[in-house]
Scaffold this motif. Structure first.
Motif, PDB file in Angstrom:
ATOM      1  N   ASP A  25       0.829  -1.140  -0.116  1.00  0.00           N
ATOM      2  CA  ASP A  25      -0.026  -0.022  -0.108  1.00  0.00           C
ATOM      3  C   ASP A  25       0.679   1.263   0.049  1.00  0.00           C
ATOM      4  OD1 ASP A  25       0.774  -0.065   2.548  1.00  0.00           O
ATOM      5  OD2 ASP A  25      -0.696  -0.060   3.626  1.00  0.00           O
ATOM      6  N   GLY A  26       2.359   1.086  -0.366  1.00  0.00           N
ATOM      7  CA  GLY A  26       3.082   2.315  -0.343  1.00  0.00           C
ATOM      8  C   GLY A  26       3.649   2.778   1.002  1.00  0.00           C
ATOM      9  N   LYS A  27       2.993   1.916   1.971  1.00  0.00           N
ATOM     10  CA  LYS A  27       3.612   2.332   3.437  1.00  0.00           C
ATOM     11  C   LYS A  27       4.849   1.513   3.726  1.00  0.00           C
ATOM     12  CE  LYS A  27      -0.427   3.192   6.141  1.00  0.00           C
ATOM     13  NZ  LYS A  27      -1.257   2.622   7.455  1.00  0.00           N
ATOM     14  N   GLU A  28       5.896   2.090   4.454  1.00  0.00           N
ATOM     15  CA  GLU A  28       6.855   1.609   4.730  1.00  0.00           C
ATOM     16  C   GLU A  28       6.703   0.518   5.903  1.00  0.00           C
ATOM     17  OE1 GLU A  28      11.413   2.364   6.679  1.00  0.00           O
ATOM     18  OE2 GLU A  28       9.952   4.129   6.071  1.00  0.00           O
ATOM     19  N   LYS A  29       7.282  -0.845   5.658  1.00  0.00           N
ATOM     20  CA  LYS A  29       6.988  -2.044   6.356  1.00  0.00           C
ATOM     21  C   LYS A  29       8.037  -1.867   7.756  1.00  0.00           C
ATOM     22  CE  LYS A  29       4.700  -4.632   3.085  1.00  0.00           C
ATOM     23  NZ  LYS A  29       4.488  -3.569   1.835  1.00  0.00           N
ATOM     24  N   PHE A  30       7.476  -2.458   8.710  1.00  0.00           N
ATOM     25  CA  PHE A  30       8.540  -2.310   9.773  1.00  0.00           C
ATOM     26  C   PHE A  30       8.113  -3.522  10.805  1.00  0.00           C
ATOM     27  CE2 PHE A  30       9.890  -1.509  14.370  1.00  0.00           C
ATOM     28  CZ  PHE A  30      11.332  -1.063  14.075  1.00  0.00           C
ATOM     29  N   ILE A  31       9.046  -4.574  11.291  1.00  0.00           N
ATOM     30  CA  ILE A  31       8.541  -5.618  12.187  1.00  0.00           C
ATOM     31  C   ILE A  31       9.400  -5.761  13.183  1.00  0.00           C
ATOM     32  CG2 ILE A  31      10.470  -7.109  10.760  1.00  0.00           C
ATOM     33  CD1 ILE A  31       8.572  -9.730  11.129  1.00  0.00           C
ATOM     34  N   VAL A  32       8.894  -6.076  14.435  1.00  0.00           N
ATOM     35  CA  VAL A  32       9.517  -6.385  15.842  1.00  0.00           C
ATOM     36  C   VAL A  32       9.463  -7.546  16.104  1.00  0.00           C
ATOM     37  CG1 VAL A  32       9.418  -5.495  18.031  1.00  0.00           C
ATOM     38  CG2 VAL A  32       8.690  -3.790  16.152  1.00  0.00           C
ATOM     39  N   THR A  33      10.614  -8.124  16.587  1.00  0.00           N
ATOM     40  CA  THR A  33      10.566  -9.525  17.243  1.00  0.00           C
ATOM     41  C   THR A  33      10.947  -9.451  18.735  1.00  0.00           C
ATOM     42  OG1 THR A  33      12.769 -10.064  16.555  1.00  0.00           O
ATOM     43  CG2 THR A  33      10.829 -10.569  14.787  1.00  0.00           C
ATOM     44  N   PHE A  34      10.277 -10.278  19.230  1.00  0.00           N
ATOM     45  CA  PHE A  34      10.711 -10.395  20.614  1.00  0.00           C
ATOM     46  C   PHE A  34      10.864 -11.940  21.119  1.00  0.00           C
ATOM     47  CE2 PHE A  34       9.113 -11.024  25.429  1.00  0.00           C
ATOM     48  CZ  PHE A  34      10.002  -9.979  25.760  1.00  0.00           C
ATOM     49  N   PRO A  35      11.919 -12.085  21.595  1.00  0.00           N
ATOM     50  CA  PRO A  35      12.318 -13.505  22.304  1.00  0.00           C
ATOM     51  C   PRO A  35      11.114 -14.205  23.012  1.00  0.00           C
ATOM     52  CG  PRO A  35      13.578 -12.089  23.106  1.00  0.00           C
ATOM     53  CD  PRO A  35      12.991 -11.330  22.358  1.00  0.00           C
ATOM     54  N   TYR A  36      10.404 -15.322  22.638  1.00  0.00           N
ATOM     55  CA  TYR A  36       9.399 -15.774  23.415  1.00  0.00           C
ATOM     56  C   TYR A  36       9.515 -16.207  24.795  1.00  0.00           C
ATOM     57  CZ  TYR A  36       7.574 -16.334  18.749  1.00  0.00           C
ATOM     58  OH  TYR A  36       7.143 -16.139  17.252  1.00  0.00           O
ATOM     59  N   PRO A  37       8.841 -15.695  25.574  1.00  0.00           N
ATOM     60  CA  PRO A  37       8.879 -16.096  27.079  1.00  0.00           C
ATOM     61  C   PRO A  37       8.424 -17.661  27.131  1.00  0.00           C
ATOM     62  CG  PRO A  37       7.106 -14.365  27.100  1.00  0.00           C
ATOM     63  CD  PRO A  37       7.591 -14.685  25.503  1.00  0.00           C
ATOM     64  N   TYR A  38       9.340 -18.391  28.031  1.00  0.00           N
ATOM     65  CA  TYR A  38       8.959 -19.497  28.195  1.00  0.00           C
ATOM     66  C   TYR A  38       8.021 -19.852  29.251  1.00  0.00           C
ATOM     67  CZ  TYR A  38      13.233 -21.002  25.521  1.00  0.00           C
ATOM     68  OH  TYR A  38      13.963 -21.297  24.567  1.00  0.00           O
ATOM     69  N   SER A  39       7.171 -20.774  29.092  1.00  0.00           N
ATOM     70  CA  SER A  39       6.129 -20.983  29.927  1.00  0.00           C
ATOM     71  C   SER A  39       6.458 -22.042  31.296  1.00  0.00           C
ATOM     72  CB  SER A  39       4.867 -21.664  29.261  1.00  0.00           C
ATOM     73  OG  SER A  39       5.114 -22.821  28.757  1.00  0.00           O
ATOM     74  N   ASN A  40       7.828 -22.120  31.507  1.00  0.00           N
ATOM     75  CA  ASN A  40       8.341 -22.797  32.718  1.00  0.00           C
ATOM     76  C   ASN A  40       8.402 -22.188  33.783  1.00  0.00           C
ATOM     77  OD1 ASN A  40      10.332 -21.399  31.954  1.00  0.00           O
ATOM     78  ND2 ASN A  40      11.727 -22.721  32.037  1.00  0.00           N
ATOM     79  N   GLY A  41       7.884 -21.226  34.177  1.00  0.00           N
ATOM     80  CA  GLY A  41       7.724 -20.437  35.151  1.00  0.00           C
ATOM     81  C   GLY A  41       6.734 -19.357  35.136  1.00  0.00           C
ATOM     82  N   HIS A  42       6.655 -18.672  36.368  1.00  0.00           N
ATOM     83  CA  HIS A  42       5.829 -17.338  36.329  1.00  0.00           C
ATOM     84  C   HIS A  42       6.428 -16.301  35.603  1.00  0.00           C
ATOM     85  CE1 HIS A  42       3.300 -19.147  39.079  1.00  0.00           C
ATOM     86  NE2 HIS A  42       4.120 -19.539  39.875  1.00  0.00           N
ATOM     87  N   HIS A  66      10.646 -10.011  32.247  1.00  0.00           N
ATOM     88  CA  HIS A  66       9.849 -10.148  30.856  1.00  0.00           C
ATOM     89  C   HIS A  66       9.019  -8.720  30.582  1.00  0.00           C
ATOM     90  CE1 HIS A  66       9.528 -14.311  32.435  1.00  0.00           C
ATOM     91  NE2 HIS A  66      10.044 -14.422  31.046  1.00  0.00           N
ATOM     92  N   ALA A  67       8.427  -8.015  31.436  1.00  0.00           N
ATOM     93  CA  ALA A  67       7.878  -6.782  31.270  1.00  0.00           C
ATOM     94  C   ALA A  67       8.882  -5.802  30.614  1.00  0.00           C
ATOM     95  CB  ALA A  67       7.019  -6.380  32.215  1.00  0.00           C
ATOM     96  N   PHE A  68      10.212  -5.790  31.363  1.00  0.00           N
ATOM     97  CA  PHE A  68      10.932  -4.744  30.927  1.00  0.00           C
ATOM     98  C   PHE A  68      11.530  -4.872  29.790  1.00  0.00           C
ATOM     99  CE2 PHE A  68      15.396  -3.819  31.145  1.00  0.00           C
ATOM    100  CZ  PHE A  68      15.680  -2.429  31.294  1.00  0.00           C
ATOM    101  N   SER A  69      11.645  -6.115  29.381  1.00  0.00           N
ATOM    102  CA  SER A  69      12.307  -6.361  27.840  1.00  0.00           C
ATOM    103  C   SER A  69      11.300  -6.284  26.934  1.00  0.00           C
ATOM    104  CB  SER A  69      12.745  -7.807  27.803  1.00  0.00           C
ATOM    105  OG  SER A  69      13.851  -7.967  28.819  1.00  0.00           O
ATOM    106  N   LEU A  70       9.921  -6.715  27.305  1.00  0.00           N
ATOM    107  CA  LEU A  70       8.748  -6.716  26.330  1.00  0.00           C
ATOM    108  C   LEU A  70       8.297  -5.112  26.020  1.00  0.00           C
ATOM    109  CD1 LEU A  70       6.394  -7.792  24.411  1.00  0.00           C
ATOM    110  CD2 LEU A  70       5.394  -8.075  26.771  1.00  0.00           C
ATOM    111  N   THR A  71       8.173  -4.199  26.962  1.00  0.00           N
ATOM    112  CA  THR A  71       7.807  -3.110  26.830  1.00  0.00           C
ATOM    113  C   THR A  71       8.743  -2.331  25.719  1.00  0.00           C
ATOM    114  OG1 THR A  71       9.095  -2.109  29.024  1.00  0.00           O
ATOM    115  CG2 THR A  71       6.520  -2.539  28.993  1.00  0.00           C
TER     116      THR A  71
END
Length: 152
Positions: free
Chosen positions: A72-89, A94-99
């Protein structure tokens, strides 16, 4: 051109007139040890929750967080984040990195870019190890194929 006079509002135990400059209001504040503690009420929480639902519905209706892969003519941008494991709370790390990723994605959206920010949870590592250990114990206890006691 006068700005409209806003109604007074209360914060804690003090009345604040929103049309009065904050510096004047600050001079009227006092601290008292004998002031009763305000009763716990849920009005503020309920108002925040109501606002949250309204905004979430607006986001869903506007498809605010959906990326469109069409050119659509817009510049594209992708953000990735390492998935948090569900092996703990989840914890503050997690919030610090994700934000950081969330803020960058939203900034780029405001700049008019077509942003893709995939996010999910990753279930590998320790949960799989725990399941393998449980299976090993059950095989040792009941055999393979398992032979369960008749009286159970």
């Amino acid at each position: 051109n006068k700005s409209p006079r806003l109604p007074p509002t209360t914060r804690g135990n003090c009345l604040i007139n929103m049309a009065t400059p904050p510096a004047k209001e600050m001079s009227k504040l006092s601290v008292s040890d004998d002031a009763p503690a305000p009763a716990k009420k849920t009005a503020k929480r309920d108002a925040l929750r109501e606002n949250e639902l309204v905004v979430q519905n607006m986001w869903e209706k506007e498809r605010a967080f959906e990326a469109n892969a069409q050119d659509d003519g817009k510049e594209k941008f992708i953000v990735t984040f390492p998935y948090p494991y569900s092996n703990g709370h989840l914890h503050i790390g997690h919030a610090f990195s994700l934000t950081k990723a969330v803020f960058r994605a939203q900034f780029e959206r405001h700049m008019g870019k077509n942003v893709l920010f995939p996010f999910a949870f990753h279930c590998t590592g320790m949960p799989i190890q725990a399941a393998a250990n449980k299976l090993k114990t059950e095989i040792e206890q009941f055999g393979c194929p398992p032979e369960f006691p008749e009286d159970d």
